[in-house]
Design a protein around this motif. Structure first.
Motif, short mmCIF file in Angstrom:
data_model
loop_
_atom_site.label_atom_id
_atom_site.label_comp_id
_atom_site.label_asym_id
_atom_site.label_seq_id
_atom_site.Cartn_x
_atom_site.Cartn_y
_atom_site.Cartn_z
N ILE A 16 2.09 14.17 -5.23
CA ILE A 16 1.44 12.87 -5.10
C ILE A 16 2.44 11.98 -4.39
O ILE A 16 3.57 11.78 -4.87
N LEU A 17 2.06 11.48 -3.25
CA LEU A 17 2.90 10.54 -2.52
C LEU A 17 2.41 9.15 -2.90
O LEU A 17 1.39 8.68 -2.41
N LEU A 18 3.14 8.52 -3.80
CA LEU A 18 2.75 7.21 -4.36
C LEU A 18 3.57 6.12 -3.72
O LEU A 18 4.80 6.15 -3.76
N SER A 19 2.90 5.16 -3.15
CA SER A 19 3.55 3.97 -2.61
C SER A 19 3.01 2.76 -3.35
O SER A 19 1.80 2.60 -3.48
N ILE A 20 3.93 1.94 -3.82
CA ILE A 20 3.53 0.75 -4.57
C ILE A 20 4.03 -0.46 -3.81
O ILE A 20 5.22 -0.58 -3.52
N ILE A 21 3.12 -1.34 -3.50
CA ILE A 21 3.46 -2.56 -2.79
C ILE A 21 3.57 -3.69 -3.80
O ILE A 21 2.61 -4.01 -4.49
N ASP A 22 4.76 -4.25 -3.90
CA ASP A 22 4.98 -5.39 -4.79
C ASP A 22 4.43 -6.63 -4.07
O ASP A 22 4.87 -6.95 -2.96
N PRO A 23 3.46 -7.32 -4.68
CA PRO A 23 2.85 -8.47 -4.00
C PRO A 23 3.87 -9.54 -3.59
O PRO A 23 3.65 -10.24 -2.61
N ILE A 24 4.96 -9.63 -4.31
CA ILE A 24 5.98 -10.63 -3.97
C ILE A 24 6.60 -10.36 -2.61
O ILE A 24 7.10 -11.26 -1.95
N ASP A 25 6.54 -9.09 -2.17
CA ASP A 25 7.10 -8.74 -0.86
C ASP A 25 6.10 -8.94 0.28
O ASP A 25 6.42 -8.68 1.43
N SER A 26 4.89 -9.40 -0.06
CA SER A 26 3.85 -9.58 0.96
C SER A 26 3.27 -10.98 0.88
O SER A 26 2.05 -11.17 0.85
N ALA A 43 0.38 -4.88 4.96
CA ALA A 43 1.35 -4.02 4.26
C ALA A 43 0.68 -2.73 3.78
O ALA A 43 1.25 -1.64 3.90
N GLU A 44 -0.53 -2.85 3.23
CA GLU A 44 -1.26 -1.66 2.77
C GLU A 44 -1.57 -0.73 3.94
O GLU A 44 -1.39 0.49 3.83
N ALA A 45 -2.04 -1.28 5.04
CA ALA A 45 -2.37 -0.46 6.21
C ALA A 45 -1.12 0.23 6.75
O ALA A 45 -1.15 1.43 7.07
N ASN A 46 -0.02 -0.50 6.83
CA ASN A 46 1.24 0.09 7.30
C ASN A 46 1.71 1.20 6.37
O ASN A 46 2.20 2.23 6.83
N MET A 47 1.59 0.98 5.07
CA MET A 47 2.04 1.99 4.11
C MET A 47 1.19 3.25 4.20
O MET A 47 1.71 4.36 4.17
N LYS A 48 -0.12 3.08 4.34
CA LYS A 48 -1.00 4.24 4.45
C LYS A 48 -0.70 5.03 5.73
O LYS A 48 -0.68 6.27 5.72
N SER A 64 -1.49 17.81 -1.40
CA SER A 64 -0.93 16.51 -1.73
C SER A 64 -2.01 15.44 -1.73
O SER A 64 -3.04 15.57 -1.08
N GLU A 65 -1.74 14.41 -2.48
CA GLU A 65 -2.62 13.26 -2.55
C GLU A 65 -1.79 12.03 -2.20
O GLU A 65 -0.67 11.87 -2.68
N LEU A 66 -2.35 11.18 -1.36
CA LEU A 66 -1.67 9.97 -0.93
C LEU A 66 -2.28 8.77 -1.65
O LEU A 66 -3.48 8.54 -1.56
N LEU A 67 -1.45 8.05 -2.37
CA LEU A 67 -1.93 6.89 -3.13
C LEU A 67 -1.12 5.65 -2.76
O LEU A 67 0.11 5.72 -2.70
N THR A 68 -1.81 4.55 -2.54
CA THR A 68 -1.15 3.27 -2.32
C THR A 68 -1.79 2.26 -3.26
O THR A 68 -3.01 2.12 -3.29
N VAL A 69 -0.96 1.60 -4.06
CA VAL A 69 -1.45 0.59 -4.99
C VAL A 69 -0.62 -0.68 -4.82
O VAL A 69 0.48 -0.66 -4.28
N VAL A 70 -1.18 -1.77 -5.31
CA VAL A 70 -0.49 -3.06 -5.27
C VAL A 70 -0.22 -3.50 -6.69
O VAL A 70 -1.13 -3.48 -7.53
N GLY A 71 1.01 -3.86 -6.99
CA GLY A 71 1.33 -4.33 -8.33
C GLY A 71 2.79 -4.11 -8.67
O GLY A 71 3.62 -3.82 -7.81
N ASP A 72 3.08 -4.26 -9.95
CA ASP A 72 4.45 -4.05 -10.44
C ASP A 72 4.78 -2.56 -10.39
O ASP A 72 4.01 -1.72 -10.87
#
Length: 126
Positions: A16-26, A43-48, A64-72
């Motif tokens: 699982i390729l997990l990317s988490i975007i911290d909203p404070i960075d966006s 940021a989400e589009a760039n991460m994906k 593999s599964e690619l996951l992008t979420v926003v949060g802590d």
């Protein structure tokens, strides 16, 4: 990522390729016409796009599964690991020091201290 994909391949494991975007960075820059929602969507589009590139580069032959979420970051890692029944978390480290460490903290260290499953920390190339 190369290390994680190689390990998954060696163990015949899924990844699982997990990317988490911290909203404070966006937060964007409203003065420049870049509003928080737009910055977050970008940021989400760039991460994906980055995930797809890394999966193509290193993930050949691995389910593999690619996951992008926003949060802590920490709660999301724990939630996804539990949800998918992960046996191992692999994370990189930037080896922050000084004020950068003081203000941003060590995400890898937080994962190690809060995880209920083994964690492998891989130093990132400088």
């Amino acid at each position: 990522m190369e290390y994680g994909f190689n390990l998954a391949r060696d163990l015949s494991a899924n990844a699982i390729l997990l990317s988490i975007i911290d909203p404070i960075d966006s937060l964007g820059n409203p003065d420049a016409g870049v509003f928080p929602d737009d910055a977050l969507m970008a940021a989400e589009a760039n991460m994906k796009t980055f995930q797809v590139k890394m999966n193509k580069l290193y993930g050949a032959g691995i389910q593999s599964e690619l996951l992008t979420v926003v949060g802590d970051i920490q709660p999301w890692i724990a939630k996804i690991a539990m949800q998918y029944g992960a046996d191992l978390i692999i994370t990189g480290t930037h080896a922050r020091t000084g004020l950068n460490l003081l203000f941003k903290g060590s995400i890898a260290e937080s994962i190690i201290h809060h995880s209920t499953i083994p964690v492998c920390v891989v130093p990132m190339d400088k």
